[in-house]
Design a protein around this motif. Structure first.
Motif, mmCIF file in Angstrom:
data_model
loop_
_atom_site.group_PDB
_atom_site.id
_atom_site.type_symbol
_atom_site.label_atom_id
_atom_site.label_comp_id
_atom_site.label_asym_id
_atom_site.label_seq_id
_atom_site.Cartn_x
_atom_site.Cartn_y
_atom_site.Cartn_z
ATOM 1 N N LYS A 185 10.731 -6.696 11.965
ATOM 2 C CA LYS A 185 10.820 -8.130 11.657
ATOM 3 C C LYS A 185 9.456 -8.788 11.763
ATOM 4 C CE LYS A 185 13.283 -12.361 12.892
ATOM 5 N NZ LYS A 185 14.215 -13.003 13.845
ATOM 6 N N PHE A 186 8.702 -8.442 12.815
ATOM 7 C CA PHE A 186 7.364 -9.028 12.984
ATOM 8 C C PHE A 186 6.460 -8.669 11.808
ATOM 9 C CE2 PHE A 186 2.921 -8.453 14.143
ATOM 10 C CZ PHE A 186 2.598 -9.737 14.567
ATOM 11 N N MET A 187 6.456 -7.387 11.422
ATOM 12 C CA MET A 187 5.600 -6.917 10.328
ATOM 13 C C MET A 187 5.934 -7.651 9.030
ATOM 14 S SD MET A 187 3.152 -4.646 9.910
ATOM 15 C CE MET A 187 2.363 -3.566 8.733
ATOM 16 N N GLU A 188 7.221 -7.839 8.778
ATOM 17 C CA GLU A 188 7.657 -8.515 7.558
ATOM 18 C C GLU A 188 7.233 -9.985 7.556
ATOM 19 O OE1 GLU A 188 9.097 -8.574 3.847
ATOM 20 O OE2 GLU A 188 9.060 -6.798 5.121
ATOM 21 N N GLU A 189 7.506 -10.670 8.658
ATOM 22 C CA GLU A 189 7.207 -12.107 8.714
ATOM 23 C C GLU A 189 5.705 -12.371 8.768
ATOM 24 O OE1 GLU A 189 9.426 -13.718 11.967
ATOM 25 O OE2 GLU A 189 11.357 -13.499 10.938
ATOM 26 N N TYR A 190 4.966 -11.560 9.535
ATOM 27 C CA TYR A 190 3.515 -11.741 9.610
ATOM 28 C C TYR A 190 2.879 -11.394 8.266
ATOM 29 C CZ TYR A 190 -1.226 -11.739 11.479
ATOM 30 O OH TYR A 190 -2.554 -12.026 11.707
ATOM 31 N N GLY A 191 3.389 -10.340 7.622
ATOM 32 C CA GLY A 191 2.892 -9.959 6.306
ATOM 33 C C GLY A 191 3.081 -11.069 5.286
ATOM 34 N N GLU A 192 4.217 -11.753 5.363
ATOM 35 C CA GLU A 192 4.477 -12.878 4.444
ATOM 36 C C GLU A 192 3.484 -14.009 4.692
ATOM 37 O OE1 GLU A 192 8.536 -14.015 4.947
ATOM 38 O OE2 GLU A 192 9.308 -12.143 4.084
ATOM 39 N N MET A 193 3.170 -14.280 5.959
ATOM 40 C CA MET A 193 2.192 -15.335 6.274
ATOM 41 C C MET A 193 0.809 -14.974 5.750
ATOM 42 S SD MET A 193 3.059 -16.929 10.016
ATOM 43 C CE MET A 193 2.780 -15.424 10.922
ATOM 44 N N VAL A 194 0.402 -13.703 5.925
ATOM 45 C CA VAL A 194 -0.909 -13.261 5.450
ATOM 46 C C VAL A 194 -0.983 -13.373 3.924
ATOM 47 C CG1 VAL A 194 -2.437 -11.253 5.211
ATOM 48 C CG2 VAL A 194 -1.376 -11.742 7.413
ATOM 49 N N SER A 195 0.098 -12.937 3.247
ATOM 50 C CA SER A 195 0.123 -13.010 1.784
ATOM 51 C C SER A 195 0.037 -14.455 1.307
ATOM 52 C CB SER A 195 1.400 -12.362 1.243
ATOM 53 O OG SER A 195 1.403 -10.990 1.519
ATOM 54 N N ALA A 196 0.789 -15.340 1.970
ATOM 55 C CA ALA A 196 0.766 -16.761 1.583
ATOM 56 C C ALA A 196 -0.621 -17.354 1.790
ATOM 57 C CB ALA A 196 1.804 -17.533 2.393
ATOM 58 N N TYR A 197 -1.277 -16.962 2.880
ATOM 59 C CA TYR A 197 -2.636 -17.464 3.156
ATOM 60 C C TYR A 197 -3.617 -16.972 2.100
ATOM 61 C CZ TYR A 197 -7.020 -18.321 5.626
ATOM 62 O OH TYR A 197 -8.289 -18.746 5.962
ATOM 63 N N SER B 206 0.825 -1.210 0.000
ATOM 64 C CA SER B 206 0.000 0.000 0.000
ATOM 65 C C SER B 206 0.857 1.259 0.000
ATOM 66 C CB SER B 206 -0.915 0.009 1.224
ATOM 67 O OG SER B 206 -0.161 0.334 2.367
ATOM 68 N N ASP B 207 0.188 2.395 -0.208
ATOM 69 C CA ASP B 207 0.872 3.696 -0.219
ATOM 70 C C ASP B 207 1.314 4.115 1.178
ATOM 71 O OD1 ASP B 207 0.317 3.796 -2.908
ATOM 72 O OD2 ASP B 207 -1.547 4.935 -2.636
ATOM 73 N N PHE B 208 0.852 3.398 2.196
ATOM 74 C CA PHE B 208 1.130 3.809 3.576
ATOM 75 C C PHE B 208 2.349 3.093 4.165
ATOM 76 C CE2 PHE B 208 -3.549 3.440 2.943
ATOM 77 C CZ PHE B 208 -3.786 4.777 2.705
ATOM 78 N N GLN B 209 3.030 2.254 3.372
ATOM 79 C CA GLN B 209 4.110 1.442 3.915
ATOM 80 C C GLN B 209 5.250 2.273 4.483
ATOM 81 O OE1 GLN B 209 4.348 -1.954 4.534
ATOM 82 N NE2 GLN B 209 2.173 -1.602 4.187
ATOM 83 N N ARG B 210 5.619 3.382 3.804
ATOM 84 C CA ARG B 210 6.725 4.207 4.306
ATOM 85 C C ARG B 210 6.363 4.807 5.662
ATOM 86 N NH1 ARG B 210 9.490 8.787 0.660
ATOM 87 N NH2 ARG B 210 10.328 6.914 -0.298
ATOM 88 N N GLU B 211 5.138 5.324 5.766
ATOM 89 C CA GLU B 211 4.691 5.925 7.032
ATOM 90 C C GLU B 211 4.647 4.881 8.146
ATOM 91 O OE1 GLU B 211 0.792 8.234 8.876
ATOM 92 O OE2 GLU B 211 0.961 7.945 6.710
ATOM 93 N N ILE B 212 4.191 3.680 7.817
ATOM 94 C CA ILE B 212 4.113 2.609 8.806
ATOM 95 C C ILE B 212 5.509 2.223 9.278
ATOM 96 C CG2 ILE B 212 3.517 0.175 9.161
ATOM 97 C CD1 ILE B 212 1.158 0.667 7.190
ATOM 98 N N LYS B 213 6.423 2.011 8.329
ATOM 99 C CA LYS B 213 7.758 1.520 8.675
ATOM 100 C C LYS B 213 8.548 2.516 9.513
ATOM 101 C CE LYS B 213 8.300 -1.814 4.950
ATOM 102 N NZ LYS B 213 8.997 -2.177 3.699
ATOM 103 N N THR B 214 8.353 3.823 9.270
ATOM 104 C CA THR B 214 9.098 4.812 10.061
ATOM 105 C C THR B 214 8.591 4.884 11.501
ATOM 106 O OG1 THR B 214 7.603 6.573 9.305
ATOM 107 C CG2 THR B 214 9.657 6.254 8.063
ATOM 108 N N SER B 215 7.417 4.299 11.776
ATOM 109 C CA SER B 215 6.842 4.344 13.122
ATOM 110 C C SER B 215 7.136 3.090 13.936
ATOM 111 C CB SER B 215 5.318 4.523 13.033
ATOM 112 O OG SER B 215 4.995 5.731 12.384
ATOM 113 N N LEU B 216 7.775 2.091 13.325
ATOM 114 C CA LEU B 216 7.971 0.814 14.004
ATOM 115 C C LEU B 216 9.191 0.803 14.918
ATOM 116 C CD1 LEU B 216 7.146 -1.701 11.121
ATOM 117 C CD2 LEU B 216 5.614 -0.706 12.823
ATOM 118 N N GLY B 217 9.107 -0.038 15.955
ATOM 119 C CA GLY B 217 10.215 -0.227 16.880
ATOM 120 C C GLY B 217 11.212 -1.231 16.329
ATOM 121 N N PRO B 218 12.311 -1.479 17.052
ATOM 122 C CA PRO B 218 13.392 -2.348 16.574
ATOM 123 C C PRO B 218 12.929 -3.754 16.162
ATOM 124 C CG PRO B 218 14.019 -1.223 18.593
ATOM 125 C CD PRO B 218 12.572 -0.935 18.378
#
Length: 203
Positions: free
Chosen positions: A120-132, A104-116
């Protein structure tokens, strides 16, 4: 010298205040301060207990027992606030993975707000959702402009622009969504923007 659990109180207030945002910036400073306070309180409690063990005559004194209980209660409160803060953010990131999508267009805004560790969680969970979702291509499960499984209550709704979006193309033409403006639009055209916090449904 800060008041006992003051940082935890500030973090709890921030979590409540930002609950409706797309995703608020991770407050690493407050989280670290709370963790330091927990370690300090733990060390103080252990020091009191060690003193009681080394001086049997002082065991059972109300002042020392009160200190240990106060430190324990403060540690427990701080930990609960940290758990609640991170749980709220975790649920928001999971919701975004389903509703907004990874491309989505909001990915840059989301990523700049994430903690350390949230990246990793967002990336791995996103991959699981996409695969599903790949297993159910014929069903709209939401995200990337999809409206998901929730049926709209009304075909057209009134929305107010909370944050500037710019121009979007709809079946009925182009809309320039500027902060403060209000429109009567088809719900399917703006569903993802509402979920992302850019528009607000006016009841």
């Amino acid at each position: 010298m800060s008041t006992l659990c003051e940082s935890g109180y500030k973090l709890a207030k921030e979590a409540k205040r930002t609950a409706d945002l797309l995703v608020s910036p991770y407050n690493e400073d407050l989280v670290h301060r709370i963790c330091r306070e927990v370690r300090l309180l733990q060390a103080k409690a252990e020091s009191v207990l060690r003193s009681m063990r080394e001086n049997p005559a002082t065991q059972g004194q109300p002042s020392q027992l009160t200190q240990v209980m106060m430190h324990h209660a403060a540690i427990k409160r701080n930990k609960r606030i940290l758990f609640a803060y991170h749980r709220q953010r975790l649920e928001k990131l999971k919701e975004l993975s389903w509703d907004v999508g990874r491309q989505s267009d909001f990915q840059r805004e989301i990523k700049t707000s994430l903690g350390p560790t949230e990246h990793k969680f967002m990336e791995e969970y996103g991959e699981m959702v996409s695969a599903y979702k790949q297993s159910f291509l014929e069903i709209d499960l939401g995200g990337n402009g999809g409206v998901g499984l929730d049926p709209p209550m009304d075909l057209f709704i009134e929305v107010r622009v909370v944050r500037d979006v710019g121009e979007i193309n709809t079946e009925y033409g182009t809309l320039n969504l500027v902060k403060g403006s209000q429109y009567y639009v088809r719900q399917t055209d703006v569903e993802s923007l509402i979920k992302a916090g850019y528009l607000k449904h006016v009841a």
